[in-house]
Scaffold this active site. Structure first.
Site, PDB file in Angstrom:
ATOM      1  N   GLY A 197       0.836  -1.262   0.056  1.00 53.51           N
ATOM      2  CA  GLY A 197       0.130  -0.039  -0.006  1.00 53.51           C
ATOM      3  C   GLY A 197       0.848   1.225   0.062  1.00 53.51           C
ATOM      4  CG  ASP A 230       1.677 -10.146   5.119  1.00 52.69           C
ATOM      5  OD1 ASP A 230       1.800 -10.519   6.303  1.00 52.69           O
ATOM      6  OD2 ASP A 230       0.839  -9.642   4.679  1.00 52.69           O
ATOM      7  CG  MET A 233      -1.186 -11.700  10.769  1.00 54.26           C
ATOM      8  SD  MET A 233      -0.781 -10.056  11.269  1.00 54.26           S
ATOM      9  CE  MET A 233      -1.999  -9.579  12.270  1.00 54.26           C
TER      10      MET A 233
HETATM   11  O1  F6P Z   1      -0.099  -6.399   5.803  1.00 52.85           O
HETATM   12  C1  F6P Z   1       0.514  -7.192   6.971  1.00 52.85           C
HETATM   13  C2  F6P Z   1      -0.449  -7.723   7.616  1.00 52.85           C
HETATM   14  O2  F6P Z   1       0.268  -8.275   8.676  1.00 52.85           O
HETATM   15  C3  F6P Z   1      -1.253  -8.893   7.234  1.00 52.85           C
HETATM   16  O3  F6P Z   1      -1.071 -10.075   7.189  1.00 52.85           O
HETATM   17  C4  F6P Z   1      -2.528  -8.748   8.171  1.00 52.85           C
HETATM   18  O4  F6P Z   1      -3.662  -9.193   7.509  1.00 52.85           O
HETATM   19  C5  F6P Z   1      -2.842  -7.303   8.597  1.00 52.85           C
HETATM   20  O5  F6P Z   1      -1.312  -6.844   8.300  1.00 52.85           O
HETATM   21  C6  F6P Z   1      -3.287  -6.848   9.714  1.00 52.85           C
HETATM   22  O6  F6P Z   1      -3.478  -5.489   9.598  1.00 52.85           O
HETATM   23  P1  F6P Z   1      -4.069  -4.766  10.936  1.00 52.85           P
HETATM   24  O7  F6P Z   1      -3.362  -4.922  12.007  1.00 52.85           O
HETATM   25  O8  F6P Z   1      -4.587  -3.601  10.299  1.00 52.85           O
HETATM   26  O9  F6P Z   1      -5.509  -5.600  11.173  1.00 52.85           O
END
Ligand code: F6P
Length: 308
Positions: A89, A113, A155
């Site tokens: 992003g 990730d 995750m």
């Molecule tokens: O983008 C990285 C990540 O760790 C994803 O694997 C996970 O779904 C997300 O962030 C969690 O994000 P948030 O803390 O905004 O819910």
């Protein structure tokens, strides 16, 4: 990310370049929320998880008129270039911003990730893996003692790297990832084979973004076709996103920070810095946005072969 920030600030200082840090990423630029950063501003942060500048998923930055405001804020503060540290992003935002205003930007990949195209490893991945594997080691004690099957959900919204690497390193018998079709019968087969070879407990790693469903559904559906184990589900969640960075993350972040400053100094704008085969490389941010990181099929096969 703190290790990357420290490296950017100190590398810039070494080359006589002044730095400021924006709080909460793009949101800080929009709100003119920043502070000057010099050598000592980044002392004692190398070993801290998260980011001392904090972060935000700025939806405002998706709007062209808001980016315009951000651009004017940068100009009014005499800021000549941006180093953006973040995931897909953030790099997408930097790419759009750089193109819209012809503004010098360089990206540094940071995501647990490891789903960012153009680098073997993004910042945070190694630390998250360490946390997962240490957790699975602990869960295994119960699995072994009680002859249970554990589903451990990790995750990985769209990508199975955390799941795949941690499955290999923790000896999980099966891994469920978004990149591979999954059927409950395949898992049942694998568990049956394990049982017939005197396996008394098992661990399955589930990537949260798999295309079958949440771990609880997988565990429930499995009992319809195979119920020889009592099964349990553990969702590791945000445990994976924190903690003091492991050595490899500190090294990667430090290398990428210096390289990002060098890229700006040599006017290699519009690129993301990465590490491929242990060499620092530049990748056009447009490629990072357009292309998808794939999983390493050899590692997937490796797990199938040795984790039975
Ligand atoms: O983008 C990285 C990540 O760790 C994803 O694997 C996970 O779904 C997300 O962030 C969690 O994000 P948030 O803390 O905004 O819910």
């Amino acid at each position: 990310m703190n290790a990357a920030l420290r490296s950017v600030v100190r590398s810039a200082n070494y080359h006589g370049i002044e730095c400021v840090g924006f709080y909460r990423g793009y949101q800080g630029i929009i709100e003119n929320d920043f502070k000057p950063l010099e050598m000592r501003s980044v002392s004692n942060i190398l070993e801290l998880g998260g980011t001392v500048l904090r972060t935000a998923r700025s939806l405002d930055f998706h709007k062209s008129e808001v980016r315009e405001k951000a651009y004017h804020n940068l100009k009014s503060q005499n800021i000549d270039a941006l180093v953006v540290i973040g995931g897909n992003g953030s790099i997408t935002g930097a790419n759009v911003f750089a193109k819209q205003f012809d503004f010098p930007c360089v990206g540094i990949p940071a995501s647990i990730d490891n789903d960012i195209y153009g680098t073997d490893c993004s910042i945070g991945f190694q630390t998250a893996l360490q946390t997962i594997v240490e957790s699975v080691d602990k869960i295994r004690d119960t699995a072994r003692s009680h002859n249970r099957l554990f589903f451990v959900e990790v995750m990985g919204r769209d990508n199975g790297n955390l799941a795949l690497y941690s499955a290999i390193a923790s000896g999980a018998c099966f891994v469920i990832i978004p990149e591979k079709e999954f059927e409950i019968t395949n898992l049942a087969e694998r568990l049956k084979t394990g049982k017939s070879m005197s396996k008394s407990s098992s661990i399955v790693i589930v990537a949260e973004g798999n295309n079958y469903g949440p771990s609880y559904k997988i565990a429930e559906d499995l009992t319809e076709v195979f119920d020889e184990y009592e099964s349990k589900v553990t969702i590791l969640g945000h445990l994976q996103r924190g903690g003091s960075p492991v050595v490899m993350d500190r090294l990667i972040a430090s290398r990428l920070g210096l390289f990002a400053v060098q890229a700006l100094m040599s006017e290699n704008y519009g690129n993301m810095v990465g590490i491929i085969k242990n060499e620092t490389v530049l990748i056009p941010m447009q490629d990072v946005v357009d292309k998808q990181k794939t999983i390493n099929e050899n590692l997937y096969m490796l797990n199938k072969i040795i984790s039975r």
